[in-house]
Motif scaffolding. Structure first.
Motif, PDB file in Angstrom:
ATOM      1  N   PRO A   1     -32.112  12.054 -36.937  1.00  0.00           N
ATOM      2  CA  PRO A   1     -31.747  12.101 -35.517  1.00  0.00           C
ATOM      3  C   PRO A   1     -30.672  11.084 -35.165  1.00  0.00           C
ATOM      4  CG  PRO A   1     -33.783  10.888 -35.789  1.00  0.00           C
ATOM      5  CD  PRO A   1     -33.393  11.378 -37.159  1.00  0.00           C
ATOM      6  N   LEU A   2     -30.190  11.203 -33.929  1.00  0.00           N
ATOM      7  CA  LEU A   2     -29.193  10.286 -33.385  1.00  0.00           C
ATOM      8  C   LEU A   2     -29.739   9.717 -32.090  1.00  0.00           C
ATOM      9  CD1 LEU A   2     -26.268   9.072 -33.150  1.00  0.00           C
ATOM     10  CD2 LEU A   2     -25.656  11.190 -31.951  1.00  0.00           C
ATOM     11  N   GLU A   3     -29.850   8.396 -31.991  1.00  0.00           N
ATOM     12  CA  GLU A   3     -30.293   7.755 -30.752  1.00  0.00           C
ATOM     13  C   GLU A   3     -29.075   7.278 -29.964  1.00  0.00           C
ATOM     14  OE1 GLU A   3     -31.991   3.621 -29.071  1.00  0.00           O
ATOM     15  OE2 GLU A   3     -32.590   4.135 -31.122  1.00  0.00           O
ATOM     16  N   HIS A   4     -29.073   7.552 -28.657  1.00  0.00           N
ATOM     17  CA  HIS A   4     -27.949   7.120 -27.822  1.00  0.00           C
ATOM     18  C   HIS A   4     -28.370   7.149 -26.358  1.00  0.00           C
ATOM     19  CE1 HIS A   4     -23.615   6.482 -27.020  1.00  0.00           C
ATOM     20  NE2 HIS A   4     -23.871   7.150 -25.910  1.00  0.00           N
ATOM     21  N   GLY A   5     -28.137   6.041 -25.663  1.00  0.00           N
ATOM     22  CA  GLY A   5     -28.348   5.998 -24.223  1.00  0.00           C
ATOM     23  C   GLY A   5     -29.766   6.288 -23.781  1.00  0.00           C
ATOM     24  N   GLY A   6     -30.772   5.803 -24.508  1.00  0.00           N
ATOM     25  CA  GLY A   6     -32.155   6.030 -24.121  1.00  0.00           C
ATOM     26  C   GLY A   6     -32.684   7.406 -24.471  1.00  0.00           C
ATOM     27  N   ARG A   7     -31.947   8.146 -25.267  1.00  0.00           N
ATOM     28  CA  ARG A   7     -32.373   9.471 -25.701  1.00  0.00           C
ATOM     29  C   ARG A   7     -32.254   9.587 -27.208  1.00  0.00           C
ATOM     30  NH1 ARG A   7     -30.177  13.874 -21.257  1.00  0.00           N
ATOM     31  NH2 ARG A   7     -31.069  12.855 -19.419  1.00  0.00           N
TER      32      ARG A   7
END
Length: 445
Positions: A333-339
């Motif tokens: 997965p990719l985590e970015h900006g609280g998502r």
């Protein structure tokens, strides 16, 4: 542990990567082998990197070529964009790219193939410099089926380990090349794992034991090198084979994620990124094929095709798993900006809330995915690469609405790969998207 379930309808996965042999850590980084005299500084800066006349083979050496490098003539028709934005330029190389070897998406348009790394002019898409490095020694455990190993790049340099030295080749300026002798404890079988863009220029790597002439073995070690002052930040001994995850990511709490290989299994190890001290471990599932580090902790496979979050302190967090009876599996997965954006092998992306793991939206793509499909966020848009025939899709992160899909008419067998010149979410002007022997520069607007 909080759990949530949901996801795409079942279907057939397109292609699965080969898994690392559980007997040890994979070798990650290009390095030379054999007993050779160390190249001179003149060769490092000015060595030839040209196509041999009549042979059309790349020259192998330890240096890049400064100045302009003529673009090779196309070996077939240049692909035409069939949908999506019009490319600013399109470059076609002399052989297929191997971008899966890059530990991080580069911030320059680069064309990495089996025999070298070409740096392209970001305005014109012409080859500006060729960086050529030695073929690696024979491998006992290929990673992802690629015997060439991984290539580590920073914002402006290509980094390799060779003959007891850390070599840095600047993408555009030969005067920016440099070489650093490694300390005695890091001589021998040494590999780089990745470049930490959030810390002030840190390279992480590992060394593994090998037999000495007296019957003993050298030590397994983890280490961190500071690029800013070209010094060793720390080096620690490990009992088992262990390596930082790739890409190496600096967590908000100063954690470094590593994988420790224990026979046919692996476990997650969290270390202090400033000292290398071990903080905690977490057992891995039998199919621990990947580990992703982010500001919200670590993400690993849950053993049932889903994703498990490990909190920064080591406690188990939420698990997001497929429905009972579904055969699809989560990709890194990719985590970015609280998502957390989770791609699935059947061509779906799920957006999860970082704190709870609750699904916010799910978007079906017009193509399948595999582990080589690495999503990327730039200019407040989520870009997801698919198969060569499928292309690249843009998704609006706030709503999950599918925007444009770009693909070309060129044949190919590889998945698309992405990079951008954006240092932050709203920076940058170009998205570099390519497959096989073609690289496009797409406008980020």
């Amino acid at each position: 542990m909080q759990s949530s379930s949901g996801g795409p309808a079942s279907g057939t996965a397109w292609q699965w990567d080969e898994e690392t042999d559980g007997g040890g850590a994979p070798e990650d980084v290009i390095a030379g082998g054999g007993e050779r005299a160390r190249p001179s500084r003149r060769r490092l800066l000015l060595g030839a990197g040209v196509l041999a006349a009549g042979g059309a083979a790349w020259a192998f050496g330890r240096s890049g070529v400064g100045g302009a490098f003529p673009s090779p003539g196309p070996t077939g028709p240049v692909p035409t964009a069939l949908s999506g934005p019009t490319p600013l330029w399109t470059y076609r190389g002399p052989e297929a790219m191997t971008p899966e070897r890059l530990t991080d998406p580069p911030s320059h348009p680069v064309y990495l193939s089996r025999n070298g790394l070409q740096v392209l002019d970001h305005e014109k898409g012409t080859a500006a410099r060729l960086l050529v490095f030695d073929p690696p020694a024979a491998r006992s455990w290929p990673i992802d089926g690629d015997v060439l190993g991984k290539v580590v790049v920073g914002p402006d340099h290509l980094f390799t380990i060779y003959e007891g030295h850390l070599d840095a080749r600047h993408f555009t300026d030969p005067a920016g090349d440099w070489s650093l002798p490694l300390p005695d404890e890091l001589q021998g079988q040494v590999r780089l794992a990745g470049y930490d863009r959030q810390a002030p220029g840190i390279l992480y790597g590992y060394a593994w034991g090998r037999p000495r002439s007296d019957g003993t073995r050298t030590e397994n070690r983890l280490f961190a090198l500071r690029v800013t002052d070209r010094s060793l930040l720390w080096s620690v001994r490990t009992e088992q084979t262990e390596q930082p995850v790739t890409p190496a990511t600096h967590i908000g709490g100063g954690l470094l994620a590593c994988l420790r290989f224990l026979g046919g299994r692996a476990e997650v190890v969290a270390r202090d990124a400033a000292t290398g001290r071990e903080l905690w471990t977490a057992p891995g599932e039998e199919d621990l094929r990947w580990c992703v580090a982010g500001s919200g902790g670590f993400f690993v496979p849950d053993g049932n095709g889903g994703v498990r979050r490990l909190l920064p302190a080591g406690e188990p967090g939420w698990t997001y798993a497929p429905h009972r009876g579904e055969s699809w599996r989560a990709l890194p997965p990719l985590e970015h900006g609280g998502r957390v954006y989770v791609p699935w092998d059947q061509g779906v992306v799920s957006c999860l809330d970082l704190s709870s793991g609750a699904e916010l939206w799910s978007c079906r793509l017009p193509f399948p995915l595999d582990r080589r499909s690495r999503p990327l966020v730039a200019r407040d848009t989520l870009f997801v690469p698919g198969t060569a025939a499928g292309g690249v899709s843009a998704i609006h992160p706030a709503t999950g609405e599918l925007g444009w899909t770009f693909h070309d008419s060129g044949p190919g067998k590889d998945v698309w790969t992405l990079a951008t010149d954006a240092a932050h979410q709203f920076d940058g002007t170009r998205l570099y998207a390519g497959h096989d022997d073609v690289l496009h520069a797409l406008p980020l607007n």
